[in-house]
Enzyme design. Structure first.
Site, mmCIF file in Angstrom:
data_model
loop_
_atom_site.group_PDB
_atom_site.id
_atom_site.type_symbol
_atom_site.label_atom_id
_atom_site.label_comp_id
_atom_site.label_asym_id
_atom_site.label_seq_id
_atom_site.Cartn_x
_atom_site.Cartn_y
_atom_site.Cartn_z
ATOM 1 N N PHE A 1 -4.464 -21.415 52.719
ATOM 2 C CA PHE A 1 -5.064 -22.751 52.884
ATOM 3 C C PHE A 1 -4.796 -23.300 54.289
ATOM 4 C CE2 PHE A 1 -5.134 -24.225 48.100
ATOM 5 C CZ PHE A 1 -6.030 -23.206 47.818
ATOM 6 N N TYR B 1 4.332 -5.389 39.824
ATOM 7 C CA TYR B 1 5.320 -6.296 40.411
ATOM 8 C C TYR B 1 6.191 -6.942 39.322
ATOM 9 C CZ TYR B 1 7.021 -10.249 43.285
ATOM 10 O OH TYR B 1 7.803 -11.171 43.948
ATOM 11 N N ASP B 2 5.522 -7.532 38.320
ATOM 12 C CA ASP B 2 6.265 -8.273 37.283
ATOM 13 C C ASP B 2 7.206 -7.350 36.500
ATOM 14 O OD1 ASP B 2 4.305 -10.004 38.155
ATOM 15 O OD2 ASP B 2 3.611 -10.594 36.168
ATOM 16 N N GLU B 3 6.644 -6.223 36.039
ATOM 17 C CA GLU B 3 7.469 -5.305 35.241
ATOM 18 C C GLU B 3 8.482 -4.582 36.126
ATOM 19 O OE1 GLU B 3 7.533 -5.681 32.215
ATOM 20 O OE2 GLU B 3 5.575 -5.734 31.245
ATOM 21 N N GLN C 1 0.437 -22.013 34.870
ATOM 22 C CA GLN C 1 1.397 -23.076 35.196
ATOM 23 C C GLN C 1 2.745 -22.454 35.535
ATOM 24 O OE1 GLN C 1 1.688 -25.461 31.668
ATOM 25 N NE2 GLN C 1 2.215 -23.747 30.347
ATOM 26 N N GLY D 1 -8.911 -24.581 40.030
ATOM 27 C CA GLY D 1 -7.912 -25.285 40.846
ATOM 28 C C GLY D 1 -6.948 -26.124 40.034
ATOM 29 N N VAL E 1 -1.173 -18.601 48.644
ATOM 30 C CA VAL E 1 -1.996 -19.805 48.675
ATOM 31 C C VAL E 1 -1.646 -20.718 49.850
ATOM 32 C CG1 VAL E 1 -0.571 -21.137 47.024
ATOM 33 C CG2 VAL E 1 -3.018 -21.573 47.231
ATOM 34 N N ASN F 1 7.773 -19.824 43.850
ATOM 35 C CA ASN F 1 6.942 -19.817 45.078
ATOM 36 C C ASN F 1 7.626 -20.538 46.246
ATOM 37 O OD1 ASN F 1 5.186 -19.615 42.631
ATOM 38 N ND2 ASN F 1 3.612 -19.295 44.194
HETATM 39 P P1 NAD Z 1 7.740 -10.262 52.449
HETATM 40 O O1 NAD Z 1 6.624 -9.368 52.083
HETATM 41 O O2 NAD Z 1 7.591 -11.098 53.681
HETATM 42 O O3 NAD Z 1 9.104 -9.458 52.582
HETATM 43 C C1 NAD Z 1 9.359 -8.261 51.928
HETATM 44 C C2 NAD Z 1 9.965 -7.296 52.931
HETATM 45 O O4 NAD Z 1 10.285 -6.063 52.268
HETATM 46 C C3 NAD Z 1 8.990 -6.949 54.066
HETATM 47 O O5 NAD Z 1 9.635 -7.072 55.316
HETATM 48 C C4 NAD Z 1 8.603 -5.501 53.772
HETATM 49 O O6 NAD Z 1 8.256 -4.777 54.927
HETATM 50 C C5 NAD Z 1 9.849 -4.989 53.083
HETATM 51 N N1 NAD Z 1 9.600 -3.828 52.219
HETATM 52 C C6 NAD Z 1 8.607 -3.672 51.302
HETATM 53 N N2 NAD Z 1 8.716 -2.468 50.699
HETATM 54 C C7 NAD Z 1 9.814 -1.860 51.230
HETATM 55 C C8 NAD Z 1 10.446 -0.599 51.040
HETATM 56 N N3 NAD Z 1 9.962 0.280 50.155
HETATM 57 N N4 NAD Z 1 11.544 -0.302 51.771
HETATM 58 C C9 NAD Z 1 12.032 -1.176 52.678
HETATM 59 N N5 NAD Z 1 11.475 -2.377 52.926
HETATM 60 C C10 NAD Z 1 10.374 -2.721 52.201
HETATM 61 O O7 NAD Z 1 8.014 -11.196 51.186
HETATM 62 P P2 NAD Z 1 9.058 -12.382 50.971
HETATM 63 O O8 NAD Z 1 8.291 -13.566 50.531
HETATM 64 O O9 NAD Z 1 9.981 -12.501 52.123
HETATM 65 O O10 NAD Z 1 9.848 -11.847 49.700
HETATM 66 C C11 NAD Z 1 11.151 -11.301 49.784
HETATM 67 C C12 NAD Z 1 11.674 -11.003 48.388
HETATM 68 O O11 NAD Z 1 11.720 -12.204 47.620
HETATM 69 C C13 NAD Z 1 10.796 -10.028 47.617
HETATM 70 O O12 NAD Z 1 11.627 -9.147 46.886
HETATM 71 C C14 NAD Z 1 10.029 -10.910 46.681
HETATM 72 O O13 NAD Z 1 9.654 -10.231 45.494
HETATM 73 C C15 NAD Z 1 11.005 -12.032 46.413
HETATM 74 N N6 NAD Z 1 10.307 -13.268 46.045
HETATM 75 C C16 NAD Z 1 9.655 -14.024 46.975
HETATM 76 C C17 NAD Z 1 8.966 -15.162 46.584
HETATM 77 C C18 NAD Z 1 8.254 -16.038 47.580
HETATM 78 O O14 NAD Z 1 7.621 -17.006 47.166
HETATM 79 N N7 NAD Z 1 8.328 -15.821 48.865
HETATM 80 C C19 NAD Z 1 8.930 -15.525 45.238
HETATM 81 C C20 NAD Z 1 9.590 -14.724 44.310
HETATM 82 C C21 NAD Z 1 10.284 -13.603 44.725
HETATM 83 N N1 UDP Z 2 -4.897 -19.145 45.180
HETATM 84 C C1 UDP Z 2 -6.052 -19.838 45.517
HETATM 85 N N2 UDP Z 2 -6.648 -19.577 46.710
HETATM 86 C C2 UDP Z 2 -6.132 -18.696 47.606
HETATM 87 C C3 UDP Z 2 -4.951 -17.996 47.263
HETATM 88 C C4 UDP Z 2 -4.368 -18.250 46.041
HETATM 89 O O1 UDP Z 2 -6.537 -20.667 44.749
HETATM 90 O O2 UDP Z 2 -6.747 -18.531 48.680
HETATM 91 C C5 UDP Z 2 -4.262 -19.441 43.892
HETATM 92 C C6 UDP Z 2 -3.914 -18.216 43.050
HETATM 93 O O3 UDP Z 2 -5.035 -17.820 42.256
HETATM 94 C C7 UDP Z 2 -2.759 -18.750 42.231
HETATM 95 C C8 UDP Z 2 -2.062 -19.741 43.170
HETATM 96 O O4 UDP Z 2 -3.017 -20.050 44.172
HETATM 97 O O5 UDP Z 2 -3.250 -19.456 41.108
HETATM 98 C C9 UDP Z 2 -0.811 -19.171 43.820
HETATM 99 O O6 UDP Z 2 -1.148 -17.920 44.388
HETATM 100 P P1 UDP Z 2 -0.125 -17.060 45.256
HETATM 101 O O7 UDP Z 2 -0.790 -15.760 45.520
HETATM 102 O O8 UDP Z 2 0.340 -17.859 46.424
HETATM 103 O O9 UDP Z 2 1.157 -16.889 44.331
HETATM 104 P P2 UDP Z 2 1.404 -16.464 42.798
HETATM 105 O O10 UDP Z 2 0.097 -16.402 42.070
HETATM 106 O O11 UDP Z 2 2.075 -15.139 42.876
HETATM 107 O O12 UDP Z 2 2.255 -17.544 42.301
#
Ligand code: NAD
Ligand code: UDP
Length: 310
Positions: A190, A144-146, A275, A206, A186, A173
């Site tokens: 929760f 995901y990150d890369e 963090q 936590g 998370v 987030n």
């Molecule tokens: P989500 O999983 O609800 O939405 C992602 C959508 O993409 C889903 O509807 C899924 O079916 C669709 N999808 C996945 N792979 C696909 C593919 N190969 N072809 C077509 N559709 C595909 O997640 P979200 O929270 O709504 O995130 C939306 C975007 O925002 C993502 O790109 C995510 O990386 C980015 N983002 C979200 C957050 C967050 O906290 N919600 C944080 C950082 C980045």
């Molecule tokens: N986390 C947790 N309990 C859960 C789910 C997540 O303590 O049931 C923690 C997780 O380890 C991370 C933080 O909550 O430290 C945020 O997790 P999330 O998966 O929501 O997002 P991301 O880690 O991608 O920011």
């Protein structure tokens, strides 16, 4: 009227974006393969003649005529993006190539939903856009990150080589109604646990922190960025700088739901960032944007949503 393509439009953020774009008078094409998204998220939009849903996988090219593209397609929760990490990397990289190719052909402006995950487990706190991050390239979060880092690279290469009008948004987030109750993030975990009276699972001690942005604020920032001055490419952080430990979040959710749930501690997944907090000065200056919804207010709305669907 703009013709707007939203990839990942049936997901959590995408469905809110489609709704806002329709309300603002746009013609919206929602593309999604429904991996983590759902038709339930967009059912209320289906009757609108300016809304179209296309079931399509963004790893394959798509041919439509549009003025703007929001590229959100990608599973976003660790549980979902680690389910098939190779597919996640393909979605980020081929998805960026296909949507950028479409933007180049049509002359559309294109916004990439990037992420605070490009900063990895950050040694700089809080994180400004100039920070280059600390990502483990071979860890379980790397798909995901890369993948998202490579997508940013491709966006800037299309900008430099082909003058595609790009906007790169680093999303921190985000939470709110229509989060998938089973996606393991998370806030949804929760709340669901608290409402069902199950144990609240804190990973690690936590003390790790996150900064949570309510979905309405996030979508405001996204639309402002898309419509910002031509030469402003970002990357720009969009998130709420309010920083909380996971223990504080658990206690807050127990208090707001009035739940009897107990907190239990489980192992911390590897490479879990310790963090995270955005510096949002650039968003304030360039977009006139800042979040307005405080954590408690946003959590109450999210709790109401989960009460309705559970
Ligand atoms: P989500 O999983 O609800 O939405 C992602 C959508 O993409 C889903 O509807 C899924 O079916 C669709 N999808 C996945 N792979 C696909 C593919 N190969 N072809 C077509 N559709 C595909 O997640 P979200 O929270 O709504 O995130 C939306 C975007 O925002 C993502 O790109 C995510 O990386 C980015 N983002 C979200 C957050 C967050 O906290 N919600 C944080 C950082 C980045
Ligand atoms: N986390 C947790 N309990 C859960 C789910 C997540 O303590 O049931 C923690 C997780 O380890 C991370 C933080 O909550 O430290 C945020 O997790 P999330 O998966 O929501 O997002 P991301 O880690 O991608 O920011």
């Amino acid at each position: 009227m703009n013709r707007v393509l939203v990839t990942g439009g049936a997901g959590f953020l995408g469905s809110h974006l489609c709704e806002r774009l329709l309300n603002e008078g746009n013609d919206v094409i929602c593309l999604d393969n429904l991996f983590t998204g759902s038709k339930d998220n967009i059912r209320h939009l289906m009757g609108n003649s300016y809304f179209e849903f296309i079931r399509h996988d963004i790893t394959e090219p798509i041919y439509v005529e549009v003025d703007q593209i929001y590229n959100l397609a990608c599973p976003a929760s660790p549980v979902h993006y680690q389910h098939n990490p190779i597919k996640t990397a393909k979605t980020s990289v081929y998805g960026a190539l296909n949507t950028l190719g479409l933007a180049k052909r049509t002359g559309a402006r294109i916004l990439q939903a990037s992420t605070s995950e490009v900063y990895g487990d950050p040694e700089v706190h809080p994180q400004p856009e100039s920070y280059r991050g600390c990502v483990n390239p071979i860890g379980i979060r790397a798909c995901y990150d890369e993948g998202k880092r490579m997508a940013e690279t491709l966006f800037f290469d299309y900008y430099r080589m082909h003058q595609v009008e790009i906007k790169v948004m680093r999303i921190f987030n985000t939470y709110g109604p229509r989060m998938n109750p089973n996606d393991g993030r998370v806030v949804s975990n929760f709340i669901v646990q608290a409402l069902k009276g199950q144990n609240i699972t804190i990973y690690g001690d936590g003390k790790q922190t996150r900064s949570f942005c309510y979905v309405d604020d996030l979508i405001n920032g996204m639309i402002k960025l898309m419509n910002s001055e031509k030469d402003f490419t970002g990357p720009v952080n969009i998130g709420n700088p309010g920083e909380f430990t996971m223990l504080e979040l658990a206690q807050k959710i127990i208090e707001l739901t009035g739940s009897n749930s107990q907190i239990v501690y489980e192992p911390l997944p590897s490479d879990d960032p310790m963090q995270r907090k955005p510096v949002i000065d650039l968003a304030k200056e360039k977009l006139g944007w800042q979040p307005t919804v405080q954590l408690e207010e946003g959590l109450l709305k999210t709790i109401d949503y989960f009460k309705r669907i559970l």
